[in-house]
Scaffold this motif. Structure first.
Motif, mmCIF file in Angstrom:
data_model
loop_
_atom_site.group_PDB
_atom_site.id
_atom_site.type_symbol
_atom_site.label_atom_id
_atom_site.label_comp_id
_atom_site.label_asym_id
_atom_site.label_seq_id
_atom_site.Cartn_x
_atom_site.Cartn_y
_atom_site.Cartn_z
ATOM 1 N N ASP A 129 35.620 72.441 91.354
ATOM 2 C CA ASP A 129 35.163 73.779 90.982
ATOM 3 C C ASP A 129 35.839 74.878 91.796
ATOM 4 O OD1 ASP A 129 33.307 72.689 89.141
ATOM 5 O OD2 ASP A 129 31.889 72.316 90.773
ATOM 6 N N HIS A 130 36.715 74.510 92.688
ATOM 7 C CA HIS A 130 37.393 75.514 93.502
ATOM 8 C C HIS A 130 38.220 76.408 92.583
ATOM 9 C CE1 HIS A 130 38.124 76.818 97.545
ATOM 10 N NE2 HIS A 130 39.429 76.813 97.405
ATOM 11 N N PRO A 131 38.087 77.747 92.688
ATOM 12 C CA PRO A 131 38.762 78.646 91.734
ATOM 13 C C PRO A 131 40.279 78.522 91.791
ATOM 14 C CG PRO A 131 37.827 79.877 93.568
ATOM 15 C CD PRO A 131 37.300 78.487 93.682
ATOM 16 N N ARG A 132 40.899 78.656 90.641
ATOM 17 C CA ARG A 132 42.364 78.549 90.587
ATOM 18 C C ARG A 132 43.024 79.741 91.263
ATOM 19 N NH1 ARG A 132 46.738 80.043 87.511
ATOM 20 N NH2 ARG A 132 45.513 81.236 86.020
ATOM 21 N N THR A 133 42.550 80.939 90.980
ATOM 22 C CA THR A 133 43.094 82.148 91.607
ATOM 23 C C THR A 133 41.942 82.983 92.154
ATOM 24 O OG1 THR A 133 42.999 83.393 89.523
ATOM 25 C CG2 THR A 133 45.059 82.247 90.024
ATOM 26 N N GLY A 134 42.282 83.950 92.972
ATOM 27 C CA GLY A 134 41.282 84.878 93.486
ATOM 28 C C GLY A 134 40.321 84.216 94.446
ATOM 29 N N TYR A 148 44.125 81.903 103.138
ATOM 30 C CA TYR A 148 44.765 80.629 102.812
ATOM 31 C C TYR A 148 43.913 79.639 102.013
ATOM 32 C CZ TYR A 148 47.608 82.367 106.696
ATOM 33 O OH TYR A 148 48.367 83.156 107.517
ATOM 34 N N PHE A 149 42.593 79.827 101.929
ATOM 35 C CA PHE A 149 41.751 78.755 101.400
ATOM 36 C C PHE A 149 40.852 79.131 100.231
ATOM 37 C CE2 PHE A 149 42.405 77.699 105.941
ATOM 38 C CZ PHE A 149 43.031 76.474 105.788
ATOM 39 N N SER A 150 40.742 80.397 99.861
ATOM 40 C CA SER A 150 39.727 80.809 98.894
ATOM 41 C C SER A 150 40.049 80.404 97.457
ATOM 42 C CB SER A 150 39.513 82.325 98.961
ATOM 43 O OG SER A 150 40.697 83.023 98.605
ATOM 44 N N SER A 151 41.246 79.948 97.195
ATOM 45 C CA SER A 151 41.610 79.512 95.841
ATOM 46 C C SER A 151 42.644 78.402 95.918
ATOM 47 C CB SER A 151 42.173 80.687 95.030
ATOM 48 O OG SER A 151 43.426 81.103 95.545
ATOM 49 N N VAL A 152 42.773 77.675 94.816
ATOM 50 C CA VAL A 152 43.807 76.632 94.737
ATOM 51 C C VAL A 152 45.185 77.266 94.879
ATOM 52 C CG1 VAL A 152 44.845 74.879 93.250
ATOM 53 C CG2 VAL A 152 42.355 75.159 93.302
ATOM 54 N N GLU A 153 45.366 78.435 94.293
ATOM 55 C CA GLU A 153 46.653 79.125 94.371
ATOM 56 C C GLU A 153 47.050 79.393 95.808
ATOM 57 O OE1 GLU A 153 48.553 82.876 92.049
ATOM 58 O OE2 GLU A 153 46.817 83.331 93.301
ATOM 59 N N GLU A 200 49.731 61.528 79.032
ATOM 60 C CA GLU A 200 49.304 61.393 80.421
ATOM 61 C C GLU A 200 48.127 62.330 80.698
ATOM 62 O OE1 GLU A 200 50.058 59.387 82.750
ATOM 63 O OE2 GLU A 200 51.748 58.355 81.814
ATOM 64 N N LYS A 201 47.069 61.778 81.248
ATOM 65 C CA LYS A 201 45.899 62.602 81.569
ATOM 66 C C LYS A 201 46.120 63.297 82.911
ATOM 67 C CE LYS A 201 43.297 58.838 83.801
ATOM 68 N NZ LYS A 201 42.020 58.084 83.826
ATOM 69 N N ILE A 202 45.699 64.547 82.967
ATOM 70 C CA ILE A 202 45.832 65.342 84.188
ATOM 71 C C ILE A 202 44.491 66.004 84.461
ATOM 72 C CG2 ILE A 202 47.025 67.245 85.323
ATOM 73 C CD1 ILE A 202 49.417 66.750 83.617
ATOM 74 N N ALA A 203 43.944 65.773 85.646
ATOM 75 C CA ALA A 203 42.664 66.371 86.012
ATOM 76 C C ALA A 203 42.807 67.884 86.148
ATOM 77 C CB ALA A 203 42.159 65.768 87.323
ATOM 78 N N GLU A 204 41.700 68.577 86.001
ATOM 79 C CA GLU A 204 41.724 70.039 86.049
ATOM 80 C C GLU A 204 42.247 70.544 87.392
ATOM 81 O OE1 GLU A 204 38.696 73.886 85.538
ATOM 82 O OE2 GLU A 204 37.948 71.827 85.307
ATOM 83 N N SER A 205 41.885 69.876 88.466
ATOM 84 C CA SER A 205 42.348 70.311 89.785
ATOM 85 C C SER A 205 43.862 70.251 89.885
ATOM 86 C CB SER A 205 41.718 69.452 90.883
ATOM 87 O OG SER A 205 40.327 69.665 90.948
ATOM 88 N N TYR A 206 44.457 69.183 89.327
ATOM 89 C CA TYR A 206 45.916 69.080 89.392
ATOM 90 C C TYR A 206 46.578 70.061 88.434
ATOM 91 C CZ TYR A 206 50.370 66.903 90.471
ATOM 92 O OH TYR A 206 51.657 66.685 90.911
ATOM 93 N N GLY A 263 38.345 64.062 105.963
ATOM 94 C CA GLY A 263 38.025 65.410 105.512
ATOM 95 C C GLY A 263 36.667 65.487 104.845
ATOM 96 N N SER A 264 36.184 66.733 104.672
ATOM 97 C CA SER A 264 34.870 66.940 104.088
ATOM 98 C C SER A 264 34.829 68.292 103.393
ATOM 99 C CB SER A 264 33.796 66.883 105.181
ATOM 100 O OG SER A 264 32.555 67.359 104.720
ATOM 101 N N PHE A 265 34.049 68.377 102.299
ATOM 102 C CA PHE A 265 33.836 69.660 101.622
ATOM 103 C C PHE A 265 33.160 70.673 102.547
ATOM 104 C CE2 PHE A 265 33.547 66.998 97.568
ATOM 105 C CZ PHE A 265 34.871 67.255 97.231
#
Length: 716
Positions: free
Chosen positions: A240-245, A415-420, A125-131, A343-345
């Protein structure tokens, strides 16, 4: 005369009776005819609703109960239009009435608390980087469990983020794959993440499979389809949204007046036709090329030249004249119109840039709207009143603009600066719904440090946290507990540990002293300990003070103490370094001689992952560095250093005991390694340098010692 009346009455009654039989016969025949047609169509798998079906068909008396979300498949719903049938089979409409009380099993959470299980990834199963980043954030959180029997909430490993059938990230046959999961249970207690749904031309909010009773954490969700107290609206973020930090906000100074070069800006695509085109096509009416710069381009897509209108060339030329980043960082307000989806970037970009978002997306359920008060950070506009936007924002007072910009920075970093952070905020919101008796209130969510760092399990009273004394009109505690970590054996009464114990006991603010005995030598006899006026509790480990306390009372959210250390970036090794040299700045205060709020012990225990705490325990080192990382990450502020003689460091370094950490040659190398491990987990370096040291008035002044309030501090 009487005979005529009787004749007339008799004639009228007969006529009514004849009419009754006539129409009753028609209805009876129509009913029989309808029954025959229904029986015939049933054999052929078809059903045609009859236009002359005058009376409603009621369900059988005392029908057995079935869940409301299954009634759509019963015969009682057959009299609907084909369009309604299609909608009923769509995942948008199935379960539309779901709420926590009707579609969530609370009993799974009562025994083990709020634990989240992520399905194992299926081979091929393929999983995108964001997921992948979303799943990694869950698996790295304190909520994660690898045991499904312990779970309260379930998250699919199947990638559900992009449900646009034209996207290369689209996962096919998701319906059958989800239904085959043995824990699916019609989606109950499941959470589905989604960023894109629907496709050209209408971009519906259908995710393409039956979600059953699952919750949606969805971007661009409309208020019409949003299920309050069940779904969670999340922001649209890029791959490209950072995973952490994540980067901090761009508001470096609280500039007054808070106005920038541009009043209102936007730069983005213009859609010539179709959904989302109306607002962006009308922006040129507001653009003045001076302080209101709203730029659009038709130059996107393969066939844009075939469909361009008379304004396209002129718009494209104007579009190329401006740099988007320069506009973003020099604008007071940023327009956030809807695109193809609600929604929008631009939304997250504006927040980070401290550019107050002006929302033009009617019907969009704003991200985390259940807990965030967006009126404190954004201007909510109406697409139908576009021409009134400039005059509206010009009327906002400068004090209000500064407050809006400051709130954008808080929300971005909280709340928004990272995916985490997006994922953890989603989970915390759901946890608050489950445990309502200890849920966070609006003040916690909308004021620094935010809901992620204020754990309601610690206390339901805001006065028990170090952040809300001013809001509640309270003073910090008037007494402290001294915690002394002893790692060397007691050889003489002149040892620093005993000196510190005596000094702490003399403080008028000291309530008790706790000694953590973490030495390989046996605990000394009672008579070896100095006599004190306050209780001394000694706990064996397994695996001048008045001034510092008064300083802490003014900064109860920070670490306040004596010995300081610093961090730096080592370019040659491309890693963080740790130094104990006496320099002009510092970023850490060692907790061996410091004061901080007791809540940080709870946060250290329950917020930080077991991997970091186990590392500290195994090394018997770095716990003070980790505490500084934690407090700086929460407060976004440095610790505070108070007066300290250099003699402290020289005394500690001069100890020759083998049990002393200071004599261990690996001690310094371990702390270097700890710094980088901690920074990796946080996703950034939370420590902040400071050049401030607080000394008492008259400290070392050439006056009589009797005139000085804190006399002992010069003797340390």
């Amino acid at each position: 005369m009487q005979a005529k009346k009787r004749y007339f009455i008799l004639l009228s009654a007969g006529s009514c009776l004849a009419l009754l039989f006539y129409f009753g016969g028609l209805q009876f025949r129509a009913s029989r005819s309808h029954s025959r047609r229904e029986e015939h169509s049933g054999r052929n798998g078809l059903h045609h609703p009859s236009p002359d079906h005058f009376w409603p068909r009621f369900p059988d008396a005392l029908r057995p109960f079935v869940p409301w979300d299954q009634l759509e498949n019963e015969d009682s719903s057959v009299h609907v239009s084909p369009r309604q049938k299609r909608e009923a089979n769509s995942s948008i409409y199935k379960g539309k009435k779901c709420r926590m009380e009707s579609c969530f099993d609370f009993t799974l959470c009562k025994k083990n608390g709020f634990k989240v299980y992520v399905y194992p990834q299926q081979k091929g199963e393929k999983i995108a980087e964001s997921y992948q980043n979303i799943l990694a954030a869950i698996e790295g959180s304190r909520f994660y469990t690898s045991d499904p029997s312990q779970a309260c909430l379930f998250v699919l490993s199947l990638d559900t983020l992009d449900r646009d059938q034209l996207s290369p990230q689209y996962v096919h046959n998701l319906r059958s794959k989800v239904q085959s999961l043995h824990l699916w249970n019609n989606g109950r207690n499941h959470l589905i993440f989604n960023l894109y749904s629907g496709t050209w031309p209408d971009y519906t909010e259908d995710v393409g499979f039956d979600i059953g009773q699952a919750m949606l954490a969805k971007a661009s969700i409309s208020t019409e389809n949003f299920r309050p107290n069940f779904d969670v609206s999340i922001p649209l973020f890029s791959k490209d949204h950072p995973r952490t930090g994540g980067e901090r906000g761009f508001l470096k100074f609280n500039t007054i007046p808070p106005l920038r070069k541009y009043m209102l800006v936007f730069k983005g695509k213009r859609y010539l036709t179709g959904i989302g085109s109306d607002t962006r096509n009308a922006l040129y009416h507001v653009h003045n090329g001076e302080d209101v710069v709203l730029l659009t381009t038709c130059k996107h897509g393969k066939d844009w030249q075939k469909h361009k209108d008379s304004r396209c060339d002129r718009d494209n030329t104007e579009y190329e004249k401006y740099d988007y980043r320069e506009m973003l960082h020099n604008a007071t307000f940023c327009l956030v119109p809807r695109g193809r989806r609600l929604g929008s970037f631009r939304f997250l970009e504006a927040l980070q840039a401290a550019c107050v978002p002006v929302m033009l997306s009617n019907g969009w359920e704003l991200p985390f709207s259940e807990v965030i008060n967006w009126n404190q950070a954004a201007v909510i506009g109406d697409e139908r009143l576009l021409l009134q936007i400039p005059s509206t924002i010009r009327s906002i007072h400068q004090d209000k603009i500064l407050a809006l910009r400051q709130q954008t920075q808080f929300l971005w970093e909280a709340y928004f600066s990272s995916v985490e952070k997006i994922v953890l905020t989603t989970l915390e919101i759901i946890q608050d719904r489950i445990f309502k008796h200890i849920s966070r209130n609006s003040l916690i969510w909308n004021k620094h440090p935010g809901g992620l760092f204020v754990l309601p399990q610690y206390s339901s009273y805001l006065g028990d946290f170090p952040y809300y004394y001013a809001n509640l009109g309270l003073k910090p505690p008037s007494k402290f507990t001294a915690v002394i970590h002893a790692v060397t054996p007691l050889v003489s009464q002149s040892q620093p540990v005993l000196k510190l114990l005596v000094a702490a006991a003399k403080s008028q603010y000291c309530a008790q002293i706790i000694v953590l005995w973490n030495c390989d030598k046996p605990l000394p006899a009672k008579h070896r300990w100095p006599a004190t006026s306050v209780p001394v509790i000694v706990i064996e480990g397994e695996s001048k003070v008045d001034f510092a306390f008064t300083v802490w009372q003014s900064f109860p959210e920070r670490i306040v103490g004596y010995p300081a250390r610093s961090h730096f970036w080592d370019n040659s090794k491309e890693r963080w370094g740790y130094t104990s040299k006496w320099t002009n700045d510092y970023s850490m205060v060692l907790t061996g001689a410091a004061l901080y709020h007791k809540y940080y012990h709870y946060l250290y225990t329950h917020y930080l992952p077991a991997s970091l705490k186990n590392m500290v325990d195994q090394l018997a080192n770095c716990e003070d560095i980790l505490m500084n990382f934690l407090v700086s990450a929460v407060t976004k502020l440095p610790p505070i250093k108070v007066t300290q003689k250099k003699q402290y460091k020289e005394t500690m370094m001069g100890q020759t005991s083998r049990a002393s950490r200071w004599a261990d040659p690996d001690h310094f190398a371990q702390r270097q390694s700890c710094m980088n491990t901690f920074a990796s987990w946080f996703g950034y370096m939370p420590l902040i340098h400071s050049q401030m040291r607080l000394d008492p008035v008259l400290f070392k002044d050439q006056v009589s010692i009797l005139r000085k309030k804190y006399r002992d501090i010069e003797r340390l």
